[in-house]
Motif scaffolding. Structure first.
Motif, PDB file in Angstrom:
ATOM      1  N   ASN A 122      98.438  16.743 -20.959  1.00 57.06           N
ATOM      2  CA  ASN A 122      99.707  16.090 -20.664  1.00 57.06           C
ATOM      3  C   ASN A 122     100.318  15.550 -21.950  1.00 57.06           C
ATOM      4  O   ASN A 122      99.873  14.535 -22.487  1.00 57.06           O
ATOM      5  CB  ASN A 122      99.483  14.966 -19.649  1.00 57.06           C
ATOM      6  N   LEU A 123     101.374  16.223 -22.429  1.00 63.18           N
ATOM      7  CA  LEU A 123     102.036  15.839 -23.675  1.00 63.18           C
ATOM      8  C   LEU A 123     103.312  15.042 -23.437  1.00 63.18           C
ATOM      9  O   LEU A 123     103.983  14.660 -24.386  1.00 63.18           O
ATOM     10  CB  LEU A 123     102.374  17.099 -24.487  1.00 63.18           C
ATOM     11  N   MET A 124     103.650  14.792 -22.172  1.00 62.67           N
ATOM     12  CA  MET A 124     104.893  14.103 -21.850  1.00 62.67           C
ATOM     13  C   MET A 124     104.737  12.590 -21.978  1.00 62.67           C
ATOM     14  O   MET A 124     103.651  12.045 -21.753  1.00 62.67           O
ATOM     15  CB  MET A 124     105.332  14.464 -20.433  1.00 62.67           C
ATOM     16  N   PRO A 125     105.821  11.879 -22.332  1.00 59.40           N
ATOM     17  CA  PRO A 125     105.743  10.415 -22.472  1.00 59.40           C
ATOM     18  C   PRO A 125     105.406   9.731 -21.149  1.00 59.40           C
ATOM     19  O   PRO A 125     104.581   8.821 -21.113  1.00 59.40           O
ATOM     20  CB  PRO A 125     107.147  10.029 -22.961  1.00 59.40           C
ATOM     21  N   ASN A 126     106.068  10.152 -20.065  1.00 60.27           N
ATOM     22  CA  ASN A 126     105.808   9.553 -18.754  1.00 60.27           C
ATOM     23  C   ASN A 126     104.620  10.270 -18.122  1.00 60.27           C
ATOM     24  O   ASN A 126     104.765  11.205 -17.342  1.00 60.27           O
ATOM     25  CB  ASN A 126     107.048   9.658 -17.865  1.00 60.27           C
ATOM     26  N   LYS A 127     103.433   9.819 -18.488  1.00 59.65           N
ATOM     27  CA  LYS A 127     102.210  10.488 -18.066  1.00 59.65           C
ATOM     28  C   LYS A 127     102.057  10.479 -16.544  1.00 59.65           C
ATOM     29  O   LYS A 127     101.690  11.484 -15.930  1.00 59.65           O
ATOM     30  CB  LYS A 127     100.991   9.818 -18.713  1.00 59.65           C
ATOM     31  N   GLN A 128     102.345   9.337 -15.918  1.00 58.49           N
ATOM     32  CA  GLN A 128     102.123   9.219 -14.487  1.00 58.49           C
ATOM     33  C   GLN A 128     103.003  10.182 -13.699  1.00 58.49           C
ATOM     34  O   GLN A 128     102.543  10.813 -12.749  1.00 58.49           O
ATOM     35  CB  GLN A 128     102.374   7.779 -14.031  1.00 58.49           C
ATOM     36  N   ARG A 129     104.255  10.287 -14.103  1.00 58.74           N
ATOM     37  CA  ARG A 129     105.141  11.174 -13.362  1.00 58.74           C
ATOM     38  C   ARG A 129     104.709  12.632 -13.516  1.00 58.74           C
ATOM     39  O   ARG A 129     104.671  13.393 -12.551  1.00 58.74           O
ATOM     40  CB  ARG A 129     106.575  11.009 -13.838  1.00 58.74           C
ATOM     41  N   VAL A 135      93.874  15.440 -19.617  1.00 56.74           N
ATOM     42  CA  VAL A 135      93.490  15.542 -21.028  1.00 56.74           C
ATOM     43  C   VAL A 135      94.659  15.091 -21.898  1.00 56.74           C
ATOM     44  O   VAL A 135      95.825  15.311 -21.573  1.00 56.74           O
ATOM     45  CB  VAL A 135      93.093  16.997 -21.385  1.00 56.74           C
ATOM     46  N   ARG A 136      94.332  14.459 -23.011  1.00 56.40           N
ATOM     47  CA  ARG A 136      95.359  14.031 -23.967  1.00 56.40           C
ATOM     48  C   ARG A 136      94.946  14.434 -25.379  1.00 56.40           C
ATOM     49  O   ARG A 136      93.778  14.740 -25.645  1.00 56.40           O
ATOM     50  CB  ARG A 136      95.570  12.524 -23.903  1.00 56.40           C
ATOM     51  N   VAL A 175      99.174  23.372 -20.223  1.00 55.98           N
ATOM     52  CA  VAL A 175      99.689  22.662 -21.399  1.00 55.98           C
ATOM     53  C   VAL A 175     101.151  22.355 -21.128  1.00 55.98           C
ATOM     54  O   VAL A 175     101.963  23.272 -20.988  1.00 55.98           O
ATOM     55  CB  VAL A 175      99.545  23.505 -22.681  1.00 55.98           C
ATOM     56  N   THR A 176     101.497  21.088 -21.013  1.00 53.52           N
ATOM     57  CA  THR A 176     102.850  20.705 -20.624  1.00 53.52           C
ATOM     58  C   THR A 176     103.832  20.820 -21.785  1.00 53.52           C
ATOM     59  O   THR A 176     103.460  21.096 -22.930  1.00 53.52           O
ATOM     60  CB  THR A 176     102.893  19.256 -20.110  1.00 53.52           C
ATOM     61  N   GLY A 177     105.068  20.515 -21.474  1.00 59.04           N
ATOM     62  CA  GLY A 177     106.085  20.381 -22.505  1.00 59.04           C
ATOM     63  C   GLY A 177     105.927  19.059 -23.230  1.00 59.04           C
ATOM     64  O   GLY A 177     105.085  18.218 -22.888  1.00 59.04           O
ATOM     65  N   TRP A 207     107.884  23.248 -23.988  1.00 54.20           N
ATOM     66  CA  TRP A 207     107.525  23.218 -25.410  1.00 54.20           C
ATOM     67  C   TRP A 207     106.167  23.847 -25.631  1.00 54.20           C
ATOM     68  O   TRP A 207     105.931  24.472 -26.676  1.00 54.20           O
ATOM     69  CB  TRP A 207     107.532  21.783 -25.944  1.00 54.20           C
ATOM     70  N   GLY A 208     105.261  23.715 -24.678  1.00 54.49           N
ATOM     71  CA  GLY A 208     103.967  24.366 -24.785  1.00 54.49           C
ATOM     72  C   GLY A 208     104.098  25.868 -24.924  1.00 54.49           C
ATOM     73  O   GLY A 208     103.335  26.509 -25.664  1.00 54.49           O
ATOM     74  N   VAL A 209     105.076  26.455 -24.234  1.00 54.69           N
ATOM     75  CA  VAL A 209     105.352  27.893 -24.353  1.00 54.69           C
ATOM     76  C   VAL A 209     105.852  28.222 -25.752  1.00 54.69           C
ATOM     77  O   VAL A 209     105.383  29.166 -26.406  1.00 54.69           O
ATOM     78  CB  VAL A 209     106.399  28.340 -23.315  1.00 54.69           C
ATOM     79  N   GLN A 210     106.812  27.441 -26.216  1.00 52.39           N
ATOM     80  CA  GLN A 210     107.376  27.697 -27.538  1.00 52.39           C
ATOM     81  C   GLN A 210     106.294  27.635 -28.612  1.00 52.39           C
ATOM     82  O   GLN A 210     106.250  28.476 -29.524  1.00 52.39           O
ATOM     83  CB  GLN A 210     108.481  26.676 -27.825  1.00 52.39           C
TER      84      GLN A 210
END
Length: 309
Positions: free
Chosen positions: A42-49, A70-71, A105-107, A143-146
């Motif tokens: 999870n690479l996003m700022p709002n982890k919970q969402r 995972v972080r 792998v998130t954005g 972003w994970g794709v990019q």
């Protein structure tokens, strides 16, 4: 079958309120079954969402799934307390010796930066390479794709003049793909990005294939069977109000962001948006998990071995 997530994760209450069957550690220990192991970087700022969005889709499977959050190892989050992260998340260093049936792998909101200027880029390279030896099937998002297309294939991205922001129609290019089983010929997908993948830099004849495309905003999802990877540039996992909240956040920040297209009824931001992509989001993840279940090893430690395929 239910999903197993950390016992006190806040997402649990949201999912249970939606009628999703959640399994606790005690119940899981009583069952003589090997659950699918799926990791979420999870690479996003709002982890919970973000964790709730993906857990919702994974939990709809009839198969038992254990989700590991995972972080990045040494990245300090500005928006999520360290106590929360240390309680519910494992660092990549802590899971790097594990095998996973699936890994997401998130954005990340860093699309304006060259990859090499991202502080955790060296670890991202290690993680992307690690997926090839420790994960049976990987799904990269936004972003994970990019990052993955750049790292694995040298594919470039192009900065858009205007942000692609809204709900766009897409075409099912490969209806015989197991990942698109049951998909409509034409369907809606939420989009929020400043960059496009440059088609001209995608490798030819290397197994990489576009599965979902758009005449208006370009490729949406690609697959490379040789790497057992899916690349989803857009956001079927989004909640009904994700684009609305992003729009309101931009406006409060003083940005001249136009309302997301094809989202608000009558293009009126005061009206409640309708979710017209939910069914395809569930379908994609059920297809992915089903294909994973059909092809992964019962002995998870055999993942990544020479006889993996």
């Amino acid at each position: 079958m239910p999903i197993k997530i950390p016992d006190h994760l806040p997402a649990r209450q949201t999912l249970e309120a939606e009628g999703i069957n959640i399994m606790d550690s005690t119940r899981a220990a009583r069952q003589d079954i090997r659950p699918l192991q799926i990791g979420l970087l999870n690479l996003m700022p709002n982890k919970q969402r973000t964790e709730t969005q993906f857990a919702r889709l994974i939990a709809a499977s009839p198969l038992q799934v254990e989700l590991t959050l995972v972080r990045i190892t040494d990245h300090k989050s500005k928006s999520t307390p360290e106590e929360y992260l240390s309680t519910f998340y494992s660092t990549w260093e802590e899971v790097r010796n594990r095998k996973f049936d699936g890994f997401i792998v998130t954005g990340a909101p860093i699309a304006h930066l060259p990859f090499e200027e991202v502080r955790y880029w060296p670890e991202m390279i290690e993680i992307m390479d690690w997926t090839q030896t420790h994960v049976h099937s990987t799904m990269f998002i936004c972003w994970g794709v990019q990052a993955a297309l750049y790292h694995f294939y040298g594919a470039s991205r192009k900065r858009r003049e205007n942000k692609a922001f809204g709900v766009y129609r897409h075409k099912n290019i490969k209806p015989n793909s197991p990942f698109l089983r049951g998909f409509s010929d034409d369907f809606a997908v939420p989009v929020s990005r400043y960059n496009d993948i440059d088609r001209d830099t995608l490798p030819k004849g290397d197994g990489l294939e576009i599965l979902i495309d758009s005449d208006e905003i370009g490729p949406c999802m690609l697959e490379d069977p040789s790497r057992r990877s899916l690349f989803m540039l857009n956001h079927l996992e989004y909640d009904s109000t994700s684009l609305q909240e992003e729009y309101e956040r931009d406006r409060k920040a003083g940005l001249d962001t136009a309302p997301p297209v094809n989202y608000f009824p009558d293009n009126d931001p005061t009206k409640k948006p309708r979710n017209i992509w939910r069914s395809h989001a569930h379908l994609l993840f059920q297809n992915w998990i089903n294909e994973m279940y059909q092809t992964t090893h019962y002995d998870i430690e055999k993942i990544g071995t020479p006889n993996e395929d």
